[in-house]
Structure formats: structure tokens, C-alpha cells
Write a protein that holds these residues in place. Structure first.
Motif, PDB file in Angstrom:
ATOM      1  N   SER A   1     -72.375 -81.402  25.362  1.00  0.00           N
ATOM      2  CA  SER A   1     -72.700 -80.352  26.332  1.00  0.00           C
ATOM      3  C   SER A   1     -72.794 -80.929  27.742  1.00  0.00           C
ATOM      4  O   SER A   1     -73.552 -81.862  27.991  1.00  0.00           O
ATOM      5  N   GLU A   2     -72.041 -80.339  28.664  1.00  0.00           N
ATOM      6  CA  GLU A   2     -72.095 -80.792  30.057  1.00  0.00           C
ATOM      7  C   GLU A   2     -73.472 -80.557  30.649  1.00  0.00           C
ATOM      8  O   GLU A   2     -73.943 -81.345  31.485  1.00  0.00           O
TER       9      GLU A   2
ATOM     10  N   ARG B   1     -75.256 -83.595  29.395  1.00  0.00           N
ATOM     11  CA  ARG B   1     -74.629 -84.873  29.733  1.00  0.00           C
ATOM     12  C   ARG B   1     -74.765 -85.221  31.216  1.00  0.00           C
ATOM     13  O   ARG B   1     -75.161 -86.356  31.560  1.00  0.00           O
ATOM     14  N   GLU B   2     -74.482 -84.283  32.087  1.00  0.00           N
ATOM     15  CA  GLU B   2     -74.475 -84.588  33.514  1.00  0.00           C
ATOM     16  C   GLU B   2     -75.868 -84.909  34.063  1.00  0.00           C
ATOM     17  O   GLU B   2     -76.036 -85.890  34.795  1.00  0.00           O
TER      18      GLU B   2
END
Length: 525
Positions: A456-457, A460-461
Motif C-alpha cells: 500500500s502506497e 509505504r510512502e
């Protein structure tokens, strides 16, 4: 009255933007116990369970009724607040009460002298400053002894009762770590000149400060150099003495670091009619500074074995131990000092946060009588330290902690135990999400596994940007009305530092919310 256009945010705008991005930028209107209140866009009040607890400052809760009533009475009585350079009986009473409690916990009767400050970081700096004065004075005394020995040897040589040990040219060479060798010389003046050159480096050497990796002791010019997080230290590296950081709970590395930093001074003795050089240790170590439980480092405890090794090595090298109890002390772990539970004894203690009862800004540095330098009082002062209001509030806090045979200490241990059990239950059911549970009493940490490679962005980000803990805190606040934050130097660890008023219902609420958060992470939602 028209107040004009809304002004831009001028107070810490970048920090506010980070809080806003995580959904943490709520403004609170009132507070009591473990509860904060805010008002939504429709004007309706809602409550938030506060587990951040003023970063450990609210052991007795927001606006504790006994403390607020006492504070009100002080103000109504027009109690003097700022009467610098006069007699301060309440401050002396506070120092005496702190001594009484420490004597009980440590099983000692040695006095600790008190130097008051306003914040924890200031008190840390006062402790280090005092330790450095003590070191410099010890170094100066050794210098005077060496000078006296030189003159005694000079008189013996001049009077014909002694000669310089046979040698060559008085050259100075590098010996083992931390020492300098002098080649034997036949001329006394050459010998003294060589010895003086050899000692000059040690006399001018900056102090060595020791601290464990993961430590946090504030962000002022001096205290930030004791804070392990490189991001906090790097911009200010040139402003103060640098610390040597040693791994937490690895005694062998501590010994290695100390051996690397040792310093040697050269002295003269006259033995059997011969003038010789002898080595003596140089007091290069200013202090070893540590927290019994690292707060901003991720709620990590010092082990009893490591505490014993620290004290053994520091006694060997005559290095004072400064115990930072700013976040862990004042009863939060079930005893007044967290360090007392692992046998840790300090030459200095630093207390702050809950000492002010959630209302006053106050702190104290306590120094053991055997280390105390009375000259310090004339070179260190603060306009607002030891003020009448905060000193009396601190006395009231101690009164509440000590009441009923230390009932609040016992409650902190009991409630903290239930909170830690709830966190452990979450970890047991979500081992793929939660890495560890740490802490003691009402200072606990829940470490989440890194999500830098999450599918999942949304996970993750922030994780790659070092903001994952703030995202978790935002979820808890927005979805569950629970307020907490990650620890400063371990951003995947959420802190839990509520007051002793935490209830079983509160703990159940926290456990349920954390289970929902863990499920969300597991599903990569």
C-alpha cells in the motif's frame, strides 16, 4: 468587533503542516484527568483519551483537582513568585523532601544538593556543567600537585641529593593509548620541558561525555550533544563537546570505549636519589549520562547487569553518573526513581516533567554531596528557576505521591501492568504487524514493524519518509479519539504515558482501537 483577516500560522508552521497531514492538528479547549476536549465544526464538544500525557508530564492528570485548588490558593494569597537572591524556605523544604525519598529508595543517607531549573533539558545542562566544573577543578588540583613535585625535585637536584635518571635527549614519543612517553634525560630542565609538553595536550583536551545509543536528553546547545539522534545533533556539532555513544546493554563495548579515551599525565618523583617520571590518570571523563528507561529512544530499559557495569567502570575512572529521570521518574514506573528498581545509583539525578504537577514548569538537578562544588552556585543561575509558585506546587506533588504509604506508586504499577498486558495481547495476535512491547508501569511503547516495503502506497510512502508513526497516531485520533505520538528517535514506536487515573474501560478502548489499526495494516488498507 471585526478582527480582520485570519493571520497566517507563524508559530512553528512546518511542524503544524506535519501534524495537519497526519490529522493531528486538533485544538483543545479544556482538559481533565486523561481527557482532552475539543469542539467540532458544528460546535459540538467531543472528548479524546490522552495517552501522550504531556510527554510524561501528567502522571497526576490534566488539571488535577487537588493541585489546581492548591495553585488557586497560592495565587489568591499573593504568594511571592519571583524573589531572586533571597532566602527560599520552600525550595529548601523541597530539596529535603527529595532527599528523604531518595534515601528511602536507595538505602543511603548521603545528602544530595539541589540546583533548580525550569525544564528537563536545562537541568541536564546544569548537571553536565557542574560535572565539568568538578572535572576541571580536579584537573587543576593535579596540575598544582605536579608543579609542586617539580619544585621538590628541582630542589633535590640543586641540593645534590638527587640526579635525573640517565637518558638521552628528552624527546617525547607516543606510547600506549591515552599516554605519552618521555625518553630519559640527564638535564633536569630538559626533563621538565618535555614533561610539560607531554602534559599540555591532556590539560587542554576537551571533556569526554559518555551516553548510550538511543539516548535523549534535550535539544539545547549542550544537551542535544547527548541526544543520539544524528538529525538533532548534526547542525550544531561545532557548538559543544561531543559525546561518545555506546551500544545499550553491551558492557564490553563500554570498556573498549573507555580504554580508547583514557588520558595519562606525567609527574615527577624522587626515589632513592633519582628523579623519575611516573604516570597518573588524567580526569578526562566528564560524565556518563543515561536514562533508566529511554523515552524518545523507543521506551527501552537499561538492564540491571548493564547498570552494574556502568557503575563499576565509572567508579574505576572517577567518572560521575548522571541519571536522567525526567520522563521515567516521579513515580511513573511504580517507584519514585525508575533506576532504583535496577540498582542504578547516580552521582547526579535530573527530575522534571511530572514534578510540576501539570501546571508548573520546574526541574531540578541533584548532586551527591561527595561531588558537590559550592562554587557552582555563583556561576550558574536562572531568573525563573526556584520560583515560589513552582516550588510549592512541586512540594504538593510529592505530598500526593507519598500519601497513604505511596498509594499512587502502587496504582501506577498496577494500572501500568494492565496496560502492558493489553499491548502484549495485541502483539501476540498481530506478530506480523507489531514487533515489540516495552516499558514498565505507566511508560510503555508499542513498536510496529517497518512498512517501507508495504504494497500500500498509503503505508509505504510515510514509512520511507519517517512519518509512519504519525500516520498511526492520526488514525487513532481521528477514528478512535485516542491521542498518542511516536517516540522522537524511534518513529515506529507509539508511546503510552497516561496518568494514574487510567481506567480498565480506557485500557479496553485502547486495546480495541489498536486491534483495528493492526487489522488495517495487515490488510494494507
Amino acid at each position: 468587533m471585526n478582527s480582520g483577516p485570519i493571520q497566517p500560522e507563524l508559530a512553528e508552521p512546518y511542524l503544524l503542516s506535519v501534524l495537519s497531514s497526519a490529522g493531528l492538528d486538533i485544538e483543545y479547549s479544556r482538559a481533565e484527568g486523561n481527557t482532552l476536549y475539543s469542539v467540532d465544526e458544528d460546535g459540538r464538544e467531543f472528548s479524546v483519551l490522552d495517552l501522550a500525557g504531556g510527554y510524561g508530564s501528567l502522571l497526576l492528570g490534566h488539571n488535577n483537582p487537588e493541585i489546581t485548588a492548591y495553585a488557586t490558593s497560592l495565587l489568591e494569597a499573593r504568594t511571592p513568585v519571583l524573589t531572586q537572591f533571597s532566602r527560599h524556605s520552600p525550595a529548601n523544604e523541597l530539596a529535603a523532601e527529595l532527599n528523604r525519598i531518595i534515601h528511602r529508595e536507595l538505602g543511603t543517607d548521603e545528602a544530595y544538593y539541589a540546583i533548580f531549573a525550569n525544564t528537563g533539558a536545562e537541568a541536564v545542562e546544569a548537571a553536565v556543567k557542574h560535572a565539568e566544573m568538578d572535572r576541571v577543578m580536579r584537573l587543576g588540583a593535579i596540575g598544582e600537585e605536579i608543579a609542586a613535585h617539580i619544585e621538590q625535585a628541582r630542589a633535590a637536584v640543586s641540593g645534590g641529593s638527587a640526579v635525573v635518571a640517565a637518558g638521552v635527549d628528552g624527546s617525547v614519543g607516543t606510547g600506549s593509548a591515552g599516554r605519552t612517553d618521555i625518553a630519559d634525560v640527564a638535564d633536569f630542565d630538559e626533563l621538565v620541558a618535555a614533561l610539560t609538553r607531554a602534559n599540555a595536550e591532556q590539560f587542554s583536551r576537551p571533556p569526554v561525555l559518555l551516553a548510550p545509543e538511543g539516548s535523549f536528553h534535550g535539544k539545547l546547545v549542550g544537551s542535544v550533544q547527548l541526544t543520539h539522534n544524528e538529525g538533532y545533533r548534526a547542525p550544531f556539532r561545532a557548538l559543544a563537546a561531543q559525546a561518545r555513544f555506546v551500544p545499550l546493554d553491551q558492557p564490553e563495548t563500554l570498556r573498549k570505549t573507555v580504554d580508547e579515551e583514557r588520558g595519562i599525565l606525567l609527574d615527577l618523583v624522587v626515589e632513592n636519589g633519582v628523579v623519575r617520571t611516573v604516570e597518573r590518570p588524567a580526569p578526562v571523563f566528564c560524565a556518563f549520562v543515561l536514562e533508566p528507561i529511554q523515552g524518545e529512544g523507543g521506551i527501552r530499559e537499561v538492564s540491571r547487569a548493564y547498570a552494574e557495569e556502568i557503575q563499576r567502570i565509572c567508579a574505576e575512572i572517577d567518572c560521575p553518573v548522571i541519571v536522567d529521570e525526567i520522563q521515567s521518574g516521579m513515580g511513573r514506573t511504580g517507584s519514585f526513581l525508575a533506576g532504583s528498581q535496577i540498582g542504578l545509583r547516580g552521582d547526579y539525578y535530573v527530575l522534571a516533567k511530572s514534578m510540576g504537577g501539570g501546571l508548573a514548569k520546574t526541574s531540578v538537578m541533584l548532586v551527591r554531596e561527595a561531588r558537590y562544588r559550592r562554587e557552582f552556585e555563583m556561576v550558574h543561575s536562572s531568573t525563573f528557576a526556584k520560583d515560589g509558585f513552582s516550588t510549592l506546587i512541586a512540594l504538593k506533588v510529592l505530598e500526593l505521591l507519598e500519601a497513604d504509604g505511596g498509594r499512587l506508586y502502587r496504582r501506577a504499577a498496577e494500572v501500568g501492568g494492565r496496560l502492558l498486558a493489553a499491548l502484549e495481547s495485541v502483539r501476540a495476535d498481530f506478530p506480523d504487524v507489531v514487533n515489540d512491547v516495552r516499558g514498565r508501569g505507566l511508560i510503555a511503547g508499542l513498536e510496529f514493524r517497518d512498512q517501507g516495503d508495504a504494497a500500500s502506497e498509503a503505508l509505504r510512502e510515510p514509512a520511507r519518509a519517517g512519518l509512519f508513526g504519525y500516520v498511526l497516531a492520526g488514525w487513532l485520533l481521528q477514528d478512535h479519539r485516542i491521542r498518542t505520538f511516536p517516540t522522537a528517535s524511534a518513529v515506529n514506536t507509539l508511546r503510552f504515558e497516561p496518568s494514574v487515573q487510567l481506567t480498565d474501560a480506557d485500557i479496553d478502548h485502547v486495546e480495541g482501537a489498536l486491534r483495528e489499526v493492526c487489522t488495517r495494516i495487515r490488510r494494507q488498507a
